[in-house]
Design a protein around this motif. Sequence first.
Motif, PDB file in Angstrom:
ATOM      1  N   GLN A   2       0.843  -1.190   0.000  1.00 24.41           N
ATOM      2  CA  GLN A   2       0.000   0.000   0.000  1.00 24.41           C
ATOM      3  C   GLN A   2       0.882   1.245   0.000  1.00 24.41           C
ATOM      4  OE1 GLN A   2      -3.374   0.112  -0.199  1.00 24.41           O
ATOM      5  NE2 GLN A   2      -3.310   2.348  -0.241  1.00 24.41           N
ATOM      6  N   TYR A   3       0.674   2.119  -0.976  1.00 25.28           N
ATOM      7  CA  TYR A   3       1.465   3.345  -1.067  1.00 25.28           C
ATOM      8  C   TYR A   3       0.634   4.537  -0.598  1.00 25.28           C
ATOM      9  CZ  TYR A   3       4.614   0.531  -3.945  1.00 25.28           C
ATOM     10  OH  TYR A   3       5.471  -0.439  -4.397  1.00 25.28           O
ATOM     11  N   ASP A  25       5.314   4.889  -5.276  1.00 30.28           N
ATOM     12  CA  ASP A  25       4.763   3.759  -6.030  1.00 30.28           C
ATOM     13  C   ASP A  25       5.934   2.864  -6.419  1.00 30.28           C
ATOM     14  OD1 ASP A  25       5.989   4.894  -8.274  1.00 30.28           O
ATOM     15  OD2 ASP A  25       4.129   5.642  -9.145  1.00 30.28           O
ATOM     16  N   ASP A 146      -0.762   8.883 -13.113  1.00 25.37           N
ATOM     17  CA  ASP A 146      -0.969   8.007 -11.956  1.00 25.37           C
ATOM     18  C   ASP A 146      -0.466   8.596 -10.646  1.00 25.37           C
ATOM     19  OD1 ASP A 146      -2.089   5.874 -13.490  1.00 25.37           O
ATOM     20  OD2 ASP A 146      -0.063   5.363 -14.164  1.00 25.37           O
ATOM     21  N   ARG A 170      -0.240  12.537  -4.368  1.00 25.23           N
ATOM     22  CA  ARG A 170      -1.620  12.429  -4.865  1.00 25.23           C
ATOM     23  C   ARG A 170      -1.702  11.351  -5.940  1.00 25.23           C
ATOM     24  NH1 ARG A 170      -4.643  15.348  -8.924  1.00 25.23           N
ATOM     25  NH2 ARG A 170      -6.873  15.371  -8.405  1.00 25.23           N
ATOM     26  N   TYR A 171      -2.757  10.536  -5.839  1.00 27.43           N
ATOM     27  CA  TYR A 171      -3.008   9.470  -6.806  1.00 27.43           C
ATOM     28  C   TYR A 171      -4.323   9.792  -7.529  1.00 27.43           C
ATOM     29  CZ  TYR A 171       0.465   7.216  -3.848  1.00 27.43           C
ATOM     30  OH  TYR A 171       1.602   6.929  -3.141  1.00 27.43           O
ATOM     31  N   LYS A 173      -6.006   8.719 -10.164  1.00 25.88           N
ATOM     32  CA  LYS A 173      -6.937   7.661 -10.560  1.00 25.88           C
ATOM     33  C   LYS A 173      -7.628   7.031  -9.361  1.00 25.88           C
ATOM     34  CE  LYS A 173      -4.626   6.466 -14.909  1.00 25.88           C
ATOM     35  NZ  LYS A 173      -3.987   5.393 -15.712  1.00 25.88           N
ATOM     36  N   ARG A 174      -6.969   7.030  -8.219  1.00 24.30           N
ATOM     37  CA  ARG A 174      -7.569   6.475  -7.006  1.00 24.30           C
ATOM     38  C   ARG A 174      -8.340   7.522  -6.222  1.00 24.30           C
ATOM     39  NH1 ARG A 174      -2.188   4.028  -4.546  1.00 24.30           N
ATOM     40  NH2 ARG A 174      -3.238   4.764  -2.647  1.00 24.30           N
ATOM     41  N   GLY A 175      -8.121   8.790  -6.577  1.00 23.90           N
ATOM     42  CA  GLY A 175      -8.785   9.859  -5.849  1.00 23.90           C
ATOM     43  C   GLY A 175      -8.299   9.990  -4.422  1.00 23.90           C
ATOM     44  N   GLU A 176      -7.019   9.664  -4.181  1.00 22.05           N
ATOM     45  CA  GLU A 176      -6.460   9.720  -2.837  1.00 22.05           C
ATOM     46  C   GLU A 176      -5.299  10.712  -2.785  1.00 22.05           C
ATOM     47  OE1 GLU A 176      -5.293   5.911  -1.452  1.00 22.05           O
ATOM     48  OE2 GLU A 176      -7.264   4.988  -1.757  1.00 22.05           O
ATOM     49  N   GLN A 177      -5.120  11.303  -1.610  1.00 23.59           N
ATOM     50  CA  GLN A 177      -4.012  12.228  -1.393  1.00 23.59           C
ATOM     51  C   GLN A 177      -3.543  12.118   0.047  1.00 23.59           C
ATOM     52  OE1 GLN A 177      -4.441  16.178  -2.989  1.00 23.59           O
ATOM     53  NE2 GLN A 177      -3.193  17.101  -1.373  1.00 23.59           N
TER      54      GLN A 177
END
Length: 406
Positions: A2-3, A25, A146, A170-171, A173-177
Amino acid sequence: MQYPDILHHGAVTGVTGSCHQLLMDEQHSLLVDCGLFQGAETSAEGRAGADRLDIDFDISTLKALVLTHVHMDHVGRLPYLLAAGYKGPIICSQPSAQLLPLVLEDAFQFTFGRNAQLLQKYLKLIQQRVMPLPFRTWHSLIDTPDLQARIRLQRAGHILGSAYIECDVRYPKRGEQKRVVFSGDLGATHTPLLPAQKSPWKADILVLESTYGDRLHEDRRTRKQRLKAIIEQALADNGTVLIPAFSIGRTQELLYELEEIIHHATNPPRSRLSSPLPLAGEGLGERAKTAPHQMTGEGPRFSSPLPPAGEGPGVRETTASKKTPEDSPELHWPALPIILDSPLATRFTRAYRDLQHFWDAEAQKRIKVGRKPLGFEQLLTVEPRRPPAHGAPSGQHRPPRHRDCG
């Protein structure tokens, strides 16, 4: 995996060898510091610090090295990182970019000997890689569909140029930060010369130093008064005060405070000289503490830095024994020599002077009125020993001489 994730390559089981790898990543990572293990501390694998110089972790994904400050336990393995094949930027604050070559030049001479050609090769390589960043400014490291990553340096208040690192990962495509903060070494409040640090307003992951996490430090705002009292006691006893201090950071703080003591001894406030009555806000007892010889006819009083056995915490006041003028010369701060007995500390002090536009507002005010906080008249420096001239005694020491360091 998990990154983001973090690998610690130093300063985990001890307080030196700081080196932390932020894995963003599979193809991108960031290294924060690359420090030397010092003293008896060992690496995570248990090897002695003196033998723990090689880079034994994968650097193929490293996109940048970010330095929090230039102490050796944070930058000392930098030559070995370059030797291992790292070719990316070395990001640090603007003051650190100027101090780093001085620190590494001294370290290289211990590591590689006096090979001037090899020394210049490494210094040139480092200067080519260094990327100075201003404080409080975001810098983009990675911008792909990505992954997006940026960093920002904030003042840490440890030494000139020290910073803590804010990393936004920030990712899309995953909508995560995530915001990851690396503290580096943090300084105490009221540190001379340094602008006050401000805490980060958020962090999802915090890597925090804890060197003095189990200690309560004394208030720095009263340190100058304690220093003055100790020196005056030594002078009254016809003694000398020896102060061991790190050549970068602590030495400059001490010089700054000594200059302030000398300045006020030479230019005392007129209101206190002309008024025999307590000033506004002072009680009679407080007035007696600050000037007992004016009110009682006693000699000067000095504060002991440590309470005697059996007494509670706090400062114990004692009355200095009366001495005749023949036994004890008059305490005369303006004529007191301050000897900086370290050529390396002299170089760092001169570098601090060149970086005075990064000093705090109080230090800037002193410069504007003509004071030299790091180059006052009483400051003497010791030059490095050179090979003796033909026929000169080989053991002859060079006397200290005045050097304008600020």
